[in-house]
Scaffold this motif. Structure first.
Motif, PDB file in Angstrom:
ATOM      1  N   VAL A   1       8.619 -16.008  -4.493  1.00 16.11           N
ATOM      2  CA  VAL A   1       7.845 -16.216  -3.274  1.00 16.11           C
ATOM      3  C   VAL A   1       6.831 -15.086  -3.170  1.00 16.11           C
ATOM      4  N   THR A   2       5.539 -15.458  -3.130  1.00 17.81           N
ATOM      5  CA  THR A   2       4.474 -14.456  -3.055  1.00 17.81           C
ATOM      6  C   THR A   2       3.972 -14.352  -1.621  1.00 17.81           C
ATOM      7  N   MET A   3       3.736 -13.126  -1.189  1.00 22.15           N
ATOM      8  CA  MET A   3       3.263 -12.882   0.164  1.00 22.15           C
ATOM      9  C   MET A   3       2.260 -11.741   0.159  1.00 22.15           C
ATOM     10  N   ASP A   4       1.427 -11.736   1.202  1.00 26.52           N
ATOM     11  CA  ASP A   4       0.519 -10.623   1.422  1.00 26.52           C
ATOM     12  C   ASP A   4       0.536 -10.281   2.908  1.00 26.52           C
ATOM     13  N   VAL A   5      -0.385  -9.452   3.359  1.00 28.84           N
ATOM     14  CA  VAL A   5      -0.351  -8.998   4.758  1.00 28.84           C
ATOM     15  C   VAL A   5      -0.618 -10.115   5.750  1.00 28.84           C
ATOM     16  N   ASP A   6      -1.203 -11.211   5.315  1.00 31.95           N
ATOM     17  CA  ASP A   6      -1.571 -12.299   6.216  1.00 31.95           C
ATOM     18  C   ASP A   6      -0.565 -13.456   6.197  1.00 31.95           C
ATOM     19  N   SER A   7       0.541 -13.313   5.490  1.00 36.51           N
ATOM     20  CA  SER A   7       1.481 -14.412   5.306  1.00 36.51           C
ATOM     21  C   SER A   7       2.399 -14.595   6.501  1.00 36.51           C
TER      22      SER A   7
ATOM     23  N   VAL B   1       7.461 -21.566  -7.703  1.00 38.46           N
ATOM     24  CA  VAL B   1       6.639 -20.515  -7.103  1.00 38.46           C
ATOM     25  C   VAL B   1       6.226 -20.982  -5.715  1.00 38.46           C
ATOM     26  N   ILE B   2       6.492 -20.156  -4.721  1.00 38.21           N
ATOM     27  CA  ILE B   2       6.112 -20.443  -3.343  1.00 38.21           C
ATOM     28  C   ILE B   2       5.048 -19.430  -2.955  1.00 38.21           C
ATOM     29  N   ILE B   3       3.909 -19.924  -2.501  1.00 34.82           N
ATOM     30  CA  ILE B   3       2.812 -19.057  -2.091  1.00 34.82           C
ATOM     31  C   ILE B   3       2.719 -19.132  -0.575  1.00 34.82           C
ATOM     32  N   ALA B   4       3.082 -18.051   0.088  1.00 32.68           N
ATOM     33  CA  ALA B   4       3.077 -18.035   1.548  1.00 32.68           C
ATOM     34  C   ALA B   4       1.656 -18.171   2.069  1.00 32.68           C
ATOM     35  N   GLN B   5       1.508 -18.948   3.119  1.00 28.99           N
ATOM     36  CA  GLN B   5       0.209 -19.177   3.730  1.00 28.99           C
ATOM     37  C   GLN B   5       0.149 -18.512   5.098  1.00 28.99           C
TER      38      GLN B   5
ATOM     39  N   HIS C   1      13.038 -13.958  -6.076  1.00 27.82           N
ATOM     40  CA  HIS C   1      12.213 -12.787  -6.342  1.00 27.82           C
ATOM     41  C   HIS C   1      11.049 -12.768  -5.363  1.00 27.82           C
ATOM     42  N   GLY C   2      10.923 -11.673  -4.645  1.00 27.49           N
ATOM     43  CA  GLY C   2       9.810 -11.495  -3.726  1.00 27.49           C
ATOM     44  C   GLY C   2       8.709 -10.699  -4.391  1.00 27.49           C
ATOM     45  N   LEU C   3       7.498 -11.192  -4.279  1.00 28.42           N
ATOM     46  CA  LEU C   3       6.345 -10.526  -4.867  1.00 28.42           C
ATOM     47  C   LEU C   3       5.342 -10.265  -3.756  1.00 28.42           C
ATOM     48  N   PHE C   4       5.149  -8.988  -3.426  1.00 32.10           N
ATOM     49  CA  PHE C   4       4.178  -8.620  -2.406  1.00 32.10           C
ATOM     50  C   PHE C   4       2.870  -8.283  -3.093  1.00 32.10           C
TER      51      PHE C   4
END
Length: 188
Positions: free
Chosen positions: A15-21, A127-131, A42-45
């Motif tokens: 699961v991918t995340m950034d500051v806007d997720s 793969v999950i891409i946080a929105q 697995h978390g991917l920042f």
């Protein structure tokens, strides 16, 4: 004769995340998929390299939401802030994984979430891409958007069933992409 289980086993959900997720719903979905498929999480920042690049410009300013006042955008403060957000994400990931007794891992990388050129997703089965949460979207009725890339994996439809079961009565937008499709014909 003893039957063997030929069903493939998912090794890893990333699961991918950034500051806007939007963190809560994304982690709920990721842990549900990992638990259903008996896989690791697995978390991917992703530290947004464009944002960091803008912060290095001498004329960069930011406007705070609460006060509406502008102030200088300091790249060192921004970098520290990203480290803090990543730590918060790691704690949330650990909490979700521990609640479901899942094995988990975490990493940080600089890049662009939308580009998916990070390399870590290559070892993932899902793969999950946080929105981000849309500012116009009602908090009472969130819209769920899914992109399903069909790659002839027997995991695609079970994963879709899990995702749709988590949506309840909320509206769903589903875009299905098949790897054999040539999108250039439609664009021309």
């Amino acid at each position: 004769m003893k039957k063997t289980n030929t069903r493939p086993v998912v090794q890893r959900v990333i699961v991918t995340m950034d500051v806007d997720s939007h963190l809560p719903s994304t982690l709920d979905l990721a842990t549900a998929l990992a638990q259903a498929k008996r896989s690791t999480l697995h978390g991917l920042f992703i530290e947004d390299e464009d944002l960091l690049g803008v912060a290095e410009l001498p004329f960069s300013q930011e406007v705070t939401l609460l006060s509406g006042q502008s102030r200088e955008l300091d790249n060192r403060k921004l970098a520290r802030s990203l480290v803090q957000v990543a730590a918060d994400y790691r704690r949330a990931l650990q909490h979700h994984a521990d609640r479901q007794s899942l094995e988990w891992s975490f990493s940080r990388v600089r890049g662009r979430k939308r580009a998916l050129e990070l390399g870590e997703e290559a070892g993932a089965d899902i793969v999950i891409i946080a929105q981000p949460v849309s500012r116009r979207q009602s908090a009472r009725q969130p819209r769920n958007r899914f992109l399903l890339a069909l790659d002839h994996s027997p995991l695609a439809l079970p994963a879709l069933e899990i995702m749709l079961s988590r949506c309840g009565d909320n509206p769903v937008e589903l875009l299905v992409f098949h790897e054999d499709e040539d999108l250039s014909e439609e664009a021309g």
